[in-house]
Design a protein around this motif. Sequence first.
Motif, PDB file in Angstrom:
ATOM      1  N   GLN A 107       0.840  -1.203   0.000  1.00 50.40           N
ATOM      2  CA  GLN A 107       0.000   0.000   0.000  1.00 50.40           C
ATOM      3  C   GLN A 107       0.873   1.250   0.000  1.00 50.40           C
ATOM      4  N   ALA A 144      -7.424   2.628  -5.383  1.00 52.70           N
ATOM      5  CA  ALA A 144      -6.384   1.605  -5.536  1.00 52.70           C
ATOM      6  C   ALA A 144      -5.097   1.995  -4.818  1.00 52.70           C
ATOM      7  N   ARG A 145      -4.758   3.281  -4.867  1.00 58.73           N
ATOM      8  CA  ARG A 145      -3.438   3.671  -4.358  1.00 58.73           C
ATOM      9  C   ARG A 145      -3.454   4.133  -2.915  1.00 58.73           C
ATOM     10  N   GLN A 146      -4.569   4.688  -2.471  1.00 58.67           N
ATOM     11  CA  GLN A 146      -4.560   5.272  -1.123  1.00 58.67           C
ATOM     12  C   GLN A 146      -5.356   4.468  -0.097  1.00 58.67           C
ATOM     13  N   GLN A 147      -6.055   3.455  -0.547  1.00 56.34           N
ATOM     14  CA  GLN A 147      -6.887   2.640   0.352  1.00 56.34           C
ATOM     15  C   GLN A 147      -7.712   3.480   1.320  1.00 56.34           C
ATOM     16  N   ALA A 152       3.776   1.506  -1.416  1.00 60.43           N
ATOM     17  CA  ALA A 152       4.219   1.696  -2.808  1.00 60.43           C
ATOM     18  C   ALA A 152       3.127   2.415  -3.590  1.00 60.43           C
ATOM     19  N   GLY A 153       1.868   1.982  -3.384  1.00 62.00           N
ATOM     20  CA  GLY A 153       0.745   2.605  -4.082  1.00 62.00           C
ATOM     21  C   GLY A 153       0.620   4.074  -3.750  1.00 62.00           C
ATOM     22  N   ARG A 154       0.874   4.402  -2.483  1.00 57.64           N
ATOM     23  CA  ARG A 154       0.681   5.796  -2.064  1.00 57.64           C
ATOM     24  C   ARG A 154       1.762   6.730  -2.583  1.00 57.64           C
ATOM     25  N   LEU A 183      -8.395   5.235  -9.115  1.00 56.79           N
ATOM     26  CA  LEU A 183      -6.962   5.261  -8.800  1.00 56.79           C
ATOM     27  C   LEU A 183      -6.720   5.682  -7.353  1.00 56.79           C
ATOM     28  N   PHE A 241      -1.318  -0.879  -9.993  1.00 58.25           N
ATOM     29  CA  PHE A 241      -2.333  -1.028  -8.946  1.00 58.25           C
ATOM     30  C   PHE A 241      -3.757  -1.024  -9.481  1.00 58.25           C
ATOM     31  N   PHE A 242      -3.928  -0.654 -10.734  1.00 57.29           N
ATOM     32  CA  PHE A 242      -5.289  -0.576 -11.268  1.00 57.29           C
ATOM     33  C   PHE A 242      -5.533  -1.658 -12.307  1.00 57.29           C
ATOM     34  N   THR A 289       2.868   3.154 -11.460  1.00 54.87           N
ATOM     35  CA  THR A 289       2.155   2.655 -10.278  1.00 54.87           C
ATOM     36  C   THR A 289       0.640   2.654 -10.509  1.00 54.87           C
ATOM     37  N   ASP A 290       0.143   3.650 -11.246  1.00 54.52           N
ATOM     38  CA  ASP A 290      -1.291   3.671 -11.582  1.00 54.52           C
ATOM     39  C   ASP A 290      -1.675   2.366 -12.270  1.00 54.52           C
TER      40      ASP A 290
END
Lengths: 251, 216
Positions: A207, B69-72, A209-211, B66, A234-235, A230-231
């Motif tokens: 997570q 997905a990225r920030q939960q 990494a996603g942020r 997005l 994670f998508f 990363t978009d």
Amino acid sequence: METNKIAVNKLNLFYGDFQALHDINIEIKEKEVTALIGPSGCGKSTFIRTLNRMNDLIDIVKIDGTIQYDAMDIYKQWDLIELRKKVGMVFQKPNPFPMSIYDNIAYGPRTHGIKSRQKLNNIVENSLDQASLLDEVKDRLHKPALGLSGGQQQRLCIARVLAVEPDVVLMDEPTSALDPISTSRIEDLIDELKKSYTIVIVTHNMQQAGRISDKTAFFLHGKIEEFGGTDQIFFNPVSSKTEAYISGKFG
Amino acid sequence: MIRQHYEDELAELNRDIMKMGLRVEEAISLSIEALKNKDTDLAQRIINDDTIIDKMERDLCDQCALIIARQQPVAGDLRHLISGIKIITDLERIADHAVHIAKGTIKMAGEEYIKPLLDIPRMAEMSCSMLSRAVIAYVEQDAELAFKIAKDDNIIDDMHKQIVRELLTYMMQDPKKIEGGMSLMYMSRFMERAGDHVRNICEWVVFDETGEHENL
């Protein structure tokens, strides 16, 4: 903006007979955050350590393939001291030296020959400021660094890396020993630092990494299973293994 | 403030949804202008520009996905994003009604309207006002405002019923007016539907703030 800072080509790494990295190809762009994720033992930490030749310290390590930093081979064309100055590293556990906050930061610049008090003062102040620690410690610069909290110690270690004016900052799980608030502060800091530095970060926390990252590389069994924005990772990841890992279905 | 980047992304999303809301509001009010003035050029422009609104919807959907997905996000932030995804669908549908009105305008351009256009522009004005307030209610997460706006939709519904009654009377008196009467009835119906979509938006604003699904 899209310049290659680091280019890795056909990198294989062996610990004795065991091959830890297989045919790694990756390009790390300037002023981006590249995150390396993957389950334990997948080779991500081994890989990040090759980028400033930390694996040189281990006798049984054998490497083939090339790693270029600023278009020059880090084994053949870069001087090791100069390379480590340009490509700094922050580790998992904060490891301040048992000396004052000031001396921790000044240590690197002094090693590189800077003696002027005024210059050192400026470096210490700027580095702490960039690491968003200055406000918290400015009244106790000459107190022991070990008296700081874990999160502050880690920001001190980041400041210590910044003090030698690096170009690339490698971070090997920089927040895994920290509480959530300190982790958020470091993540915000990384977001700020990428304006001036190229950052490569190993994280167990996908997570995270996603942020914070622009690009993500997913390592599995010593190979890069998938590398992309990363978009996208994670998508809409291409590999079903990537999808299973980021969905928490294994690892 | 920690997680500044995340906060910035949420703020950007709010701004972009407001931009889409303004664009949709403009499409509705221009479509009524075109209808009133039999302005087929303007009507055609509204039809063409609908692709911009469609794209805004798709981009905003990706933007929300997005962030998830990225920030939960969890709790209130998660509800805000889910509401956002639902609201942009309603906004896009409202814009489609503007397109329907524009198409009707082109179709009826050569004919005399069977009655003066008074109530339909009033309905449009009301829908636009509801729409802009509903988007503000979303951005400000103001459920109380959403409840108030949803009540205004009853007025639009009543206006529609009244227009239908009136048009039926004209059509019964003179069967030659049936085609023109039906066309205007559709126009009224499109505005009535636009009001319903604003009501949906209000329901999502309430969900955003309270986590409850209310039938407003």
